[in-house]
Write a protein that holds these residues in place. Structure first.
Motif, PDB file in Angstrom:
ATOM      1  N   LEU A   1    -114.857  67.006  28.935  1.00  0.00           N
ATOM      2  CA  LEU A   1    -113.975  67.214  30.123  1.00  0.00           C
ATOM      3  C   LEU A   1    -114.523  66.809  31.503  1.00  0.00           C
ATOM      4  CD1 LEU A   1    -111.153  68.513  31.189  1.00  0.00           C
ATOM      5  CD2 LEU A   1    -112.701  70.788  31.498  1.00  0.00           C
ATOM      6  N   ALA A   2    -115.749  67.092  31.426  1.00  0.00           N
ATOM      7  CA  ALA A   2    -116.297  66.526  33.058  1.00  0.00           C
ATOM      8  C   ALA A   2    -116.340  65.223  33.004  1.00  0.00           C
ATOM      9  CB  ALA A   2    -117.751  67.331  33.300  1.00  0.00           C
TER      10      ALA A   2
ATOM     11  N   LEU B   1    -112.890  63.475  33.379  1.00  0.00           N
ATOM     12  CA  LEU B   1    -112.308  63.541  34.728  1.00  0.00           C
ATOM     13  C   LEU B   1    -112.897  62.667  35.534  1.00  0.00           C
ATOM     14  CD1 LEU B   1    -112.184  67.509  34.890  1.00  0.00           C
ATOM     15  CD2 LEU B   1    -110.347  66.066  34.906  1.00  0.00           C
ATOM     16  N   LEU B   2    -114.356  62.698  35.372  1.00  0.00           N
ATOM     17  CA  LEU B   2    -114.762  61.833  36.311  1.00  0.00           C
ATOM     18  C   LEU B   2    -114.663  60.092  36.355  1.00  0.00           C
ATOM     19  CD1 LEU B   2    -118.464  63.130  36.389  1.00  0.00           C
ATOM     20  CD2 LEU B   2    -117.156  62.757  38.292  1.00  0.00           C
TER      21      LEU B   2
ATOM     22  N   SER C   1    -111.274  59.663  37.501  1.00  0.00           N
ATOM     23  CA  SER C   1    -111.116  59.752  38.796  1.00  0.00           C
ATOM     24  C   SER C   1    -111.910  58.616  39.504  1.00  0.00           C
ATOM     25  CB  SER C   1    -112.192  61.159  39.156  1.00  0.00           C
ATOM     26  OG  SER C   1    -112.496  60.976  40.627  1.00  0.00           O
TER      27      SER C   1
ATOM     28  N   ASN D   1    -109.152  55.894  39.506  1.00  0.00           N
ATOM     29  CA  ASN D   1    -108.065  56.246  40.347  1.00  0.00           C
ATOM     30  C   ASN D   1    -108.566  55.898  41.747  1.00  0.00           C
ATOM     31  OD1 ASN D   1    -105.584  57.051  39.033  1.00  0.00           O
ATOM     32  ND2 ASN D   1    -106.860  58.774  38.528  1.00  0.00           N
ATOM     33  N   LEU D   2    -109.763  56.413  42.148  1.00  0.00           N
ATOM     34  CA  LEU D   2    -110.500  56.139  43.312  1.00  0.00           C
ATOM     35  C   LEU D   2    -110.596  54.716  43.696  1.00  0.00           C
ATOM     36  CD1 LEU D   2    -113.597  58.002  44.575  1.00  0.00           C
ATOM     37  CD2 LEU D   2    -113.203  55.385  45.174  1.00  0.00           C
TER      38      LEU D   2
ATOM     39  N   ASP E   1    -107.026  53.616  44.610  1.00  0.00           N
ATOM     40  CA  ASP E   1    -106.496  54.156  46.265  1.00  0.00           C
ATOM     41  C   ASP E   1    -107.525  53.207  47.049  1.00  0.00           C
ATOM     42  OD1 ASP E   1    -104.939  56.022  45.190  1.00  0.00           O
ATOM     43  OD2 ASP E   1    -106.641  57.622  45.338  1.00  0.00           O
ATOM     44  N   ALA E   2    -108.594  52.845  46.722  1.00  0.00           N
ATOM     45  CA  ALA E   2    -109.282  52.146  47.835  1.00  0.00           C
ATOM     46  C   ALA E   2    -108.729  50.687  47.970  1.00  0.00           C
ATOM     47  CB  ALA E   2    -110.785  51.728  47.147  1.00  0.00           C
TER      48      ALA E   2
ATOM     49  N   ILE F   1    -119.959  54.529  46.941  1.00  0.00           N
ATOM     50  CA  ILE F   1    -119.330  55.505  46.061  1.00  0.00           C
ATOM     51  C   ILE F   1    -120.057  55.302  44.619  1.00  0.00           C
ATOM     52  CG2 ILE F   1    -117.581  56.147  44.686  1.00  0.00           C
ATOM     53  CD1 ILE F   1    -115.983  55.386  47.616  1.00  0.00           C
TER      54      ILE F   1
ATOM     55  N   ILE G   1    -123.336  56.773  44.991  1.00  0.00           N
ATOM     56  CA  ILE G   1    -123.402  58.560  44.831  1.00  0.00           C
ATOM     57  C   ILE G   1    -123.075  58.977  43.499  1.00  0.00           C
ATOM     58  CG2 ILE G   1    -121.788  60.437  45.536  1.00  0.00           C
ATOM     59  CD1 ILE G   1    -121.366  58.682  48.439  1.00  0.00           C
ATOM     60  N   TYR G   2    -122.039  58.329  42.821  1.00  0.00           N
ATOM     61  CA  TYR G   2    -121.782  58.511  41.482  1.00  0.00           C
ATOM     62  C   TYR G   2    -123.247  58.493  40.524  1.00  0.00           C
ATOM     63  CZ  TYR G   2    -116.898  59.337  41.415  1.00  0.00           C
ATOM     64  OH  TYR G   2    -115.429  59.772  41.475  1.00  0.00           O
TER      65      TYR G   2
ATOM     66  N   LEU H   1    -111.841  58.592  50.708  1.00  0.00           N
ATOM     67  CA  LEU H   1    -111.573  58.303  49.154  1.00  0.00           C
ATOM     68  C   LEU H   1    -112.358  59.273  48.371  1.00  0.00           C
ATOM     69  CD1 LEU H   1    -112.093  54.483  49.184  1.00  0.00           C
ATOM     70  CD2 LEU H   1    -109.917  55.534  48.776  1.00  0.00           C
TER      71      LEU H   1
ATOM     72  N   ALA I   1    -116.852  72.485  34.237  1.00  0.00           N
ATOM     73  CA  ALA I   1    -116.914  71.016  34.630  1.00  0.00           C
ATOM     74  C   ALA I   1    -117.061  70.799  36.158  1.00  0.00           C
ATOM     75  CB  ALA I   1    -115.730  70.678  33.956  1.00  0.00           C
TER      76      ALA I   1
ATOM     77  N   ILE J   1    -119.467  68.934  38.317  1.00  0.00           N
ATOM     78  CA  ILE J   1    -118.924  67.700  39.160  1.00  0.00           C
ATOM     79  C   ILE J   1    -119.319  67.627  40.648  1.00  0.00           C
ATOM     80  CG2 ILE J   1    -116.781  66.531  39.988  1.00  0.00           C
ATOM     81  CD1 ILE J   1    -115.887  66.999  37.301  1.00  0.00           C
TER      82      ILE J   1
ATOM     83  N   GLY K   1    -125.703  63.271  44.700  1.00  0.00           N
ATOM     84  CA  GLY K   1    -125.420  61.993  45.045  1.00  0.00           C
ATOM     85  C   GLY K   1    -125.372  61.735  46.370  1.00  0.00           C
TER      86      GLY K   1
END
Lengths: 202, 202, 202, 202
Positions: free
Chosen positions: C148-149, C152-153, C156, C159-160, C163-164, C181, C184-185, D152, D177, D181, D188
């Motif tokens: 799930l995590a 989602l990541l 996400s 999607n990010l 948006d950018a 980003i 960071i991830y 973002l 999750a 996250i 991060g």
DNA sequence: TATGAATGAGCCTTCATTCAT
DNA sequence: CATGAATGAAGGCTCATTCAT
């Protein structure tokens, strides 16, 4: 006289008109499926209906002339023999008409079942109306059924003939059925005539 | 149960459907001529066809039940009497059916001539197909005409009846014509039967 | 290959779809504002949605292929390196994807924000779902976050990215932000991994 | 305060809005399925959208206030602790927000996925935009990511949270999750910060 | 001879909303 | 409080036909 283009369009149009009827059939689709464009079509025909007519005219004329011929024969009969003669007439004229219809089954179906929206709508009724003067002789002093009744019967007879042709049955089966039906009609009429005459004598 | 609005729409729709047929008739025009907007219509009916059905359903059901009743009577006859009996049956059942049709002439015309595009298309043929098992009895060993011929005759008879009703003639004239026609049919059939039987004996 | 007419329609449609979304946009208005009639439109497209697809297909395909390519690269990594490798993969693949999206900003917005009512609805999620098998590798024994995590990541993240691209910022600014980003991830994940491994040893 | 009528309408509307989205849902169908008429509806609400708002307002307000609270806490942190503090903030604020969302899953879905055509369209983005001043602190001299990037990321985080809630997974699974996250995000960021500081020293 | 772009009117249907009762 | 009839605009789409090329 008829180009490959027209031939192809005719062939496709026949399918569509048979399937969808004149009005419901889409000219654009017919033309497209034929491999041409709308513009091409209008090089040959002025209106959608002209295409229908092209498919159907010869057959329609053939039917009219054959029915007219029957009418004329009946007309020539002396009044006293109209009755007995008519049956023979029908019996003798039927095979040719039947063969003609069977040879032009598709066109016949077009005329009888798919002509809504064209001048051929109610084709059979119109023919009968037009030729009705030929049949009027069977109505009159020596014959006891009303104009309405004879009109209905004549119409019904030809509609029945159309249905027979379009039934999909084999030619011989149809021919036999029509002979029987002719028999029923003529015997029924002769019998009615005889009976009524006997009643009159009393 | 039926509002003034519906009544008005029905009345106008009847005219348009009779004149143009179901498909060719424009719902927008019907509704506008009734003095309403399209939206109003869809408060009463879900589809254009529902309007047609509203006009026609009772009559259609009435016809089906009456024809079915004739069929059931015929079915109950002992096999040897099917023939003589059938004529009487028709003769006795006809007046009611005829009156019913004459009382609902517009609806009858809708059903027989204006139903293209609805479930009532080919209404009569469908009814006859559905009830065909009732008439099958008249085909068989004791009777000499083929299934095709009897099928054609039965269909033809009811089509003729429809044409009679829609002929516009007066009730009495129609009734007389139909009685004569019944006579012709039954006498013709009896005669054919008799003749064939005599032939067999030889 | 594409006519002036289509070009004009595309241009106007783009504006309307961007402003109103696919469903809310009025085809009639698009076509009228383009200077044509409804009929003209249907000479080029069979359905309203086909117009949307025409505007969007190439971009959609480009996105899918680029994302798929990233997925395939990740898949080829040996299991132990999936993690460190993935970050590099993203980092190296990102510029091209980013440039592609920025070059097709309008189409991207169409796909991500204006596609309700079309097959491209939920475009990104669908792509991710379809390619999910590629990312599944990062879930498993050696990695401690749940399916799930990770799901989602990943979602996400893209999607990010969308948006950018649609933020309206300058290319360089977006690129820099995405690099940060990414950092960071990846740093976050590596760190989590390390920490969990240490915990396990105890 | 809320009548049985409204209750029923709300219940049915919830299903329809969830299934079809606000715009695509038909008010007439909602009202009819609720067992009432259009007129009744307009006794309670002035517009279709008011119904949506009635379903969603409390949840929307709850979300806004909870997110605002997080923002305010972050704002109160001394600048040097914004970073380390923020992670804790999130971690400590998350459970309540998560529970709230899970308790109002339907409304949350309405807000995030079904609000097209209402003022709640882009609800989350609007909230974030509105509260953005709270987060701006994390951008600045001591922190190396751009306003765009932080914007973002924050947006992405809450979108991810929304997806998590709507994933259909069990509460505990979602909570776990999200904790992971959170960890990834904060680790991060911390790591990036540290690394950049070291770079600056050189 | 054939193209193919374009017309313009028409189709059935759906919608949110209003209002007299 | 609720009805339910009616509005009026808009929707996507199809059609036979025309005409410049």
């Amino acid at each position: 006289m008829i180009t490959k283009t027209q031939e192809k369009i005719h062939q496709v149009a026949m399918q569509h008109f048979l399937r969808d009827g004149f009005r419901q059939a889409s000219l654009r689709k017919i033309v497209a499926e034929s491999g041409f464009t709308s513009g091409a079509f209008y090089g040959y025909y002025k209106k959608k209906e002209d295409l229908f007519e092209a498919l159907v005219k010869d057959t329609a004329d053939g039917i009219v002339s054959r029915i007219t011929k029957i009418g004329e024969s009946v007309e020539k009969l002396p009044r006293e023999q109209v009755f007995s003669g008519m049956s023979e007439m029908f019996e003798s004229a039927l095979p040719e008409l039947l063969d003609f219809l069977l040879e032009h089954q598709d066109e016949t179906r077009l005329l009888l079942k798919c002509s809504d929206g064209t001048t051929y709508n109610n084709f059979l009724s119109d023919v009968m109306d037009h030729e009705m003067n030929y049949w009027e002789k069977i109505t009159g002093e020596n014959f006891p059924i009303s104009a309405l009744a004879s009109n209905l019967l004549i119409n019904s007879y030809f509609n029945l003939l159309g249905d027979a042709v379009l039934s999909g049955a084999a030619r011989e089966e149809i021919a036999k059925a029509m002979r029987d039906i002719n028999d029923i009609y003529s015997k029924g009429m002769m019998n009615l005539l005889k009976e009524r005459k006997e009643n009159e004598k009393l």
